[in-house]
Design an enzyme around this catalytic site. Structure first.
Site, PDB file in Angstrom:
ATOM      1  N   SER A  41     -30.046  -6.613  16.837  1.00 49.10           N
ATOM      2  CA  SER A  41     -29.594  -6.320  15.476  1.00 49.10           C
ATOM      3  C   SER A  41     -29.379  -7.620  14.738  1.00 49.10           C
ATOM      4  O   SER A  41     -29.309  -8.676  15.351  1.00 49.10           O
ATOM      5  CB  SER A  41     -28.279  -5.537  15.497  1.00 49.10           C
ATOM      6  OG  SER A  41     -27.793  -5.319  14.187  1.00 49.10           O
TER       7      SER A  41
ATOM      8  N   THR B  14     -23.397  -0.909  12.635  1.00 49.70           N
ATOM      9  CA  THR B  14     -22.597  -0.955  13.863  1.00 49.70           C
ATOM     10  C   THR B  14     -21.268  -0.243  13.676  1.00 49.70           C
ATOM     11  O   THR B  14     -20.820   0.513  14.550  1.00 49.70           O
ATOM     12  CB  THR B  14     -22.371  -2.411  14.303  1.00 49.70           C
ATOM     13  OG1 THR B  14     -23.636  -3.059  14.493  1.00 49.70           O
ATOM     14  CG2 THR B  14     -21.589  -2.468  15.601  1.00 49.70           C
TER      15      THR B  14
ATOM     16  N   CYS C 180     -47.842  -2.805  16.014  1.00 55.13           N
ATOM     17  CA  CYS C 180     -47.061  -3.106  17.218  1.00 55.13           C
ATOM     18  C   CYS C 180     -46.648  -4.573  17.220  1.00 55.13           C
ATOM     19  O   CYS C 180     -47.484  -5.467  17.095  1.00 55.13           O
ATOM     20  CB  CYS C 180     -47.883  -2.800  18.473  1.00 55.13           C
ATOM     21  SG  CYS C 180     -47.015  -3.243  20.005  1.00 55.13           S
TER      22      CYS C 180
ATOM     23  N   CYS D 230     -44.509  -3.826  26.392  1.00 53.94           N
ATOM     24  CA  CYS D 230     -43.684  -3.005  25.501  1.00 53.94           C
ATOM     25  C   CYS D 230     -42.242  -3.498  25.467  1.00 53.94           C
ATOM     26  O   CYS D 230     -41.605  -3.692  26.503  1.00 53.94           O
ATOM     27  CB  CYS D 230     -43.732  -1.552  25.954  1.00 53.94           C
ATOM     28  SG  CYS D 230     -42.756  -0.438  24.924  1.00 53.94           S
TER      29      CYS D 230
ATOM     30  N   CYS E 227     -39.584  -0.844  21.037  1.00 54.39           N
ATOM     31  CA  CYS E 227     -39.211  -0.735  19.622  1.00 54.39           C
ATOM     32  C   CYS E 227     -39.483   0.658  19.072  1.00 54.39           C
ATOM     33  O   CYS E 227     -38.907   1.057  18.071  1.00 54.39           O
ATOM     34  CB  CYS E 227     -39.948  -1.783  18.794  1.00 54.39           C
ATOM     35  SG  CYS E 227     -41.706  -1.455  18.545  1.00 54.39           S
TER      36      CYS E 227
END
Length: 637
Positions: free
Chosen positions: A137, A422, A580, A606, A609
């Site tokens: 974040s 948050t 991606c 990967c 996401c």
């Protein structure tokens, strides 16, 4: 048969794990060291945290196992997955170790411990190998919910206080052109006085430690892969995925059956676009009264910059360049810690040009003078990306259903204009915890619990009020007003109207349906990375710590890769490898196919996401968790 084993010591394995000789067991309130070999076979699944083991806190609990040991005969093809799973019964099961899940778990145990109900069991499953490893974040924290959960979280008198905070000192808002930046007024919602720049990854680790201290059973490395329903159709709990399945779907010698965790209430706190949340939303039609969810993709790097360029506590947000005028998004740069800078770009996934690459736009953005002047000469130390909900108030689904609830970002409580989620995620978890504890303790014999109080509490909470107030800002950018009109309208809402208008703008369509065909859009060519400010995608992926065992089923489920290619390539010419941010998808030249292209999925890259599940135009890519403990291992994100 019924057995008593130490559940916390169950298998959390990686492909190359080695067994430690001892583990910590907490029984009757006292910790002791016992040899692993003295535990039952069910406990001898080993989990590797980081590059070294650490002892695991274990609670002795009874659970039911209905597994019968049997072996295949020479003429019998026995599939071990046909065997029943071991079952553990708890009061509340929480899927996801982010801010919402951890806050819910902590609040539940706070309530239980205050009431002297120490046997009230709260269990939290997290797919990452350790708490926080999959968390990414911005993050500027509004501390209101944290202060409510832990009033002394920053107190000098608290030996367990959270130490990774940088008080916000200055806000800057800029509209970027290719070579300049224009100061614009900072909306009231983005005033960060009293807020803190943090690493959410580090905060979740800290919350995980606090949860364990008060008796939450925290199990990182367990990926919940299936929702369990009771005879009445209510959610009864979840099951973790089987381990040791080959890429061909066969059980290997290392096969271990998953476990079922049955609960009176199950919270889904999976973050944006959760795989199990999709299932319960469909089963209970939770989105029947809400508009389509819309998403953004956030890409982030942490840089260590030269001391003379560091301005501790400074917060900068940007709009405009490098994104096209019809694409929603913006950048940020936060100075925190010791000479660290968090910078990133969020790109709305309702963009229509399939030639656009969010990763390419991010690399371009860093060369703008406002960013380059800070990071030039510094060192990029980590990278990551994740999708986030941007639908806001009008996209909130029903959050309670028989046997469970949605909490946090999986329900869509991010305040987009405020660029914060948050505090709303934590508060939703706390509200759900209070409703669940009350329902369970007041109705101990009720087979199926519905959290009516949680829905009511949400509507009377600050979450509802602040999301309703800003509900028209995000969708205003996709009206005939366009980008500049959206900026002006959002300013009007922020400074004057404050959500009091009688109308609510709509999100017109799901993000995937906004994508136009490649031949109708202008092709975008991105500059070659210089290796100093901008980087190729594989270099960035190497900074995520991502690891997946290769010989396992591909967790990015596409039924037929070549049918997918035949359908998607002629229309979008490789959209997947552009949206991606981790180089997972490729179209490889292959003259043996009628298309001349072969679709390839590099699932080891990967970083979870979930953009592919959201943006693929045919909606035929289904993201599910890989084996527990795998994926990125983020640092300071």
């Amino acid at each position: 048969m019924t057995g008593r084993v130490s559940l916390s010591c169950l298998a959390r394995q990686t492909a190359k794990s080695e067994c430690p000789t001892t583990t910590r067991v907490l029984a009757a309130g006292k910790a002791s060291i016992v040899p692993i070999t003295t535990l039952t076979s069910a406990t001898n699944r080993i989990y590797k945290r980081s590059s070294a083991f650490r002892p695991l806190t274990c609670l002795q609990r009874s659970f039911i196992t209905s597994t019968r040991q049997r072996y295949a005969t020479e003429d019998e093809n026995w599939d071990p997955r046909s065997e029943d799973r071991e079952v553990d019964q708890v009061d509340v099961c929480i899927v996801g170790g982010g801010p919402a899940g951890l806050s819910a778990a902590i609040r539940l145990k706070q309530l239980a411990n205050e009431a002297g109900n120490e046997e009230f069991r709260v269990l939290l499953l997290e797919k990452a190998g350790e708490i926080g490893a999959h968390i990414l974040s911005g993050n500027v924290l509004e501390p209101s919910a944290m202060k409510e959960l832990f009033p002394d979280w920053l107190s000098e008198e608290n030996p367990s206080r959270f130490e990774g905070v940088t008080p916000a000192t200055r806000d800057k808002m800029r509209f970027l052109t290719p070579n300049s930046s224009i100061p614009i007024p900072t909306p009231p919602q983005m005033n960060n006085h009293g807020n803190y720049i943090i690493s959410l990854n580090e905060l979740c680790k800290w919350l995980g430690e606090r949860a364990e201290e008060i008796g939450v059973e925290v199990y990182p490395g367990f990926a919940a892969s299936e929702v369990i329903y009771g005879p009445d159709g209510a959610v009864q709990g979840v099951a973790t995925g089987d381990q040791g399945i080959s890429r061909q779907g066969k059980a290997k010698d290392s096969f271990q059956r998953g476990m079922e965790f049955h609960a009176k209430v199950t919270f889904f706190a999976e973050g944006c676009h959760g795989s199990l949340t999709k299932q319960v939303s469909k089963k209970f039609d939770l989105r029947r009264d809400s508009q389509p969810q819309t998403y953004g993709l956030g890409l982030k790097e942490i840089w260590e910059v030269q001391p003379e360029k560091f301005r501790k506590g400074e917060i900068t947000h940007t709009m405009g360049y490098p994104l096209p005028s019809d694409t929603y998004g913006g950048g940020w740069m936060y100075h925190f810690g010791d000479n660290l800078v968090s910078l990133g770009l969020v790109v709305g996934l309702d963009y229509n040009n399939p030639w656009l690459s969010p990763y390419g736009e991010f690399q371009k953005m860093k060369h703008h003078p406002i960013y380059k002047s800070v990071i030039e000469g510094g060192k990029c130390i980590t990278y990551g990306a994740r999708a986030l909900n941007e639908g806001g108030f009008q996209s909130i689904p029903k959050c309670a259903f028989p046997g469970g609830a949605l909490i946090g970002d999986t329900a869509g409580f991010l305040n987009v204009p405020k660029i914060k989620g948050t505090h709303t995620a934590m508060r939703s978890g706390m509200l759900a915890a209070e409703a669940a504890y009350k329902a369970i303790t007041e109705n101990p014999d009720t087979p199926s619990i519905f959290l009516y109080d949680y829905e009511d509490a949400l509507r009377s909470s600050s979450i509802w009020k602040e999301l309703k107030q800003v509900r028209n800002m995000r969708p205003s950018f996709h009206t005939p007003l366009g980008l500049y009109g959206g900026v002006l309208y959002s300013g009007l809402e922020a400074f004057l109207l404050r959500g009091k208008v009688p109308w609510t703008l709509k999100h017109k369509q799901p993000d995937w349906s906004a994508t136009k065909e490649a031949n109708s859009c202008k092709k975008i060519e991105y500059p070659k990375p210089d290796g100093k400010i901008s980087f190729d995608i594989l270099t960035s992926v190497s900074r995520t710590g991502t690891n997946h065992e290769e010989d396992q089923p591909v967790h990015l489920q596409v039924k037929d890769w070549q049918k997918h290619a035949a359908k998607e390539w002629p229309r979008f010419e490789g959209l997947e490898n552009r949206f991606c941010p981790a180089g997972v998808y490729e179209y490889v030249d292959d003259e043996s196919t009628s298309l001349g292209k072969r679709f390839q999925i590099n699932s080891q890259n990967c970083i979870h996401c979930k953009t592919c599940d959201i943006k693929a135009p045919s909606q035929d890519i289904n993201w599910v968790p890989p084996q527990g403990g795998e994926g990125p291992k983020y640092y300071m994100t």
